[in-house]
Design an enzyme around this catalytic site. Sequence first.
Site, short mmCIF file in Angstrom:
data_model
loop_
_atom_site.label_atom_id
_atom_site.label_comp_id
_atom_site.label_asym_id
_atom_site.label_seq_id
_atom_site.Cartn_x
_atom_site.Cartn_y
_atom_site.Cartn_z
N ASP A 29 4.21 5.69 -6.40
CA ASP A 29 5.61 5.27 -6.30
C ASP A 29 6.46 6.18 -7.19
OD1 ASP A 29 7.08 2.31 -5.45
OD2 ASP A 29 8.14 3.68 -6.79
N ASN A 85 6.82 -6.45 0.32
CA ASN A 85 8.16 -7.01 0.45
C ASN A 85 8.54 -6.97 1.92
OD1 ASN A 85 8.52 -7.36 -2.37
ND2 ASN A 85 8.99 -5.18 -2.57
N GLN A 92 13.01 -5.43 0.12
CA GLN A 92 12.49 -4.26 0.84
C GLN A 92 13.61 -3.22 1.00
OE1 GLN A 92 10.76 -5.05 4.72
NE2 GLN A 92 10.03 -2.94 4.94
N HIS A 98 4.64 -1.11 3.96
CA HIS A 98 3.85 -0.56 2.86
C HIS A 98 3.43 -1.69 1.93
CE1 HIS A 98 8.08 -0.54 1.65
NE2 HIS A 98 7.67 -0.78 0.42
N HIS A 100 2.40 -2.42 -2.09
CA HIS A 100 2.38 -1.94 -3.47
C HIS A 100 1.05 -2.35 -4.11
CE1 HIS A 100 6.90 -1.36 -3.84
NE2 HIS A 100 6.83 -2.11 -2.75
P1 5GP Z 1 10.16 -1.79 -1.25
O1 5GP Z 1 11.19 -2.40 -2.15
O2 5GP Z 1 10.74 -1.27 0.05
O3 5GP Z 1 8.97 -2.67 -1.06
O4 5GP Z 1 9.61 -0.57 -2.07
C1 5GP Z 1 9.86 0.76 -1.78
C2 5GP Z 1 9.26 1.57 -2.90
O5 5GP Z 1 9.29 2.93 -2.50
C3 5GP Z 1 10.04 1.49 -4.22
O6 5GP Z 1 9.17 1.01 -5.24
C4 5GP Z 1 10.50 2.90 -4.47
O7 5GP Z 1 10.43 3.27 -5.83
C5 5GP Z 1 9.58 3.74 -3.60
N1 5GP Z 1 10.17 4.95 -3.08
C6 5GP Z 1 11.39 5.07 -2.49
N2 5GP Z 1 11.62 6.34 -2.10
C7 5GP Z 1 10.49 7.03 -2.43
C8 5GP Z 1 10.13 8.39 -2.29
O8 5GP Z 1 10.86 9.23 -1.73
N3 5GP Z 1 8.91 8.76 -2.75
C9 5GP Z 1 8.06 7.87 -3.36
N4 5GP Z 1 6.89 8.34 -3.77
N5 5GP Z 1 8.38 6.56 -3.50
C10 5GP Z 1 9.58 6.15 -3.05
#
Ligand code: 5GP
Length: 112
Positions: A29, A85, A92, A98, A100
């Site tokens: 992340d 999420n 999300q 995805h 975590h």
């Molecule tokens: P969500 O809130 O959608 O479950 O989590 C998305 C996750 O993706 C977040 O923890 C955020 O830090 C991560 N993330 C967003 N953009 C990028 C990216 O371009 N590269 C990486 N490696 N992680 C990302």
Amino acid sequence: MTCTFCQIIDRKMPAEIVYEDEDLVAFRDINPDAPVHLLIVPRTHIDTLNSLDETTAGIAAKMVLAAKRMAELYKIESGYRLIINCGRGAGQIIFHLHMHLMGGWGRRPARP
Ligand code: 5GP
Ligand code: ZN
């Protein structure tokens, strides 16, 4: 606009990829909330958990098993969290399914 995680999977955007197989890619992340914080992502674009059905739900089992293997590899198998999420209300921000994998509290950031 193309999905961020599809771009990472297609190597059009950089990421620290730590695992991949025919179905999944895992990478660090970019903004970690734990010493070990990996994202386990299906290669197929599926927007949220709500879009899974009987024909596609097998990917969820593969994500869980990959998480278990990554937890062993990163030596966090004694304590880790798996989080999916689903939807804006849950926070999300990337609409490509995805999971975590978070762990490693109480020690320095680890690499395998
Ligand atoms: P969500 O809130 O959608 O479950 O989590 C998305 C996750 O993706 C977040 O923890 C955020 O830090 C991560 N993330 C967003 N953009 C990028 C990216 O371009 N590269 C990486 N490696 N992680 C990302
Ligand atoms: Zn995508």
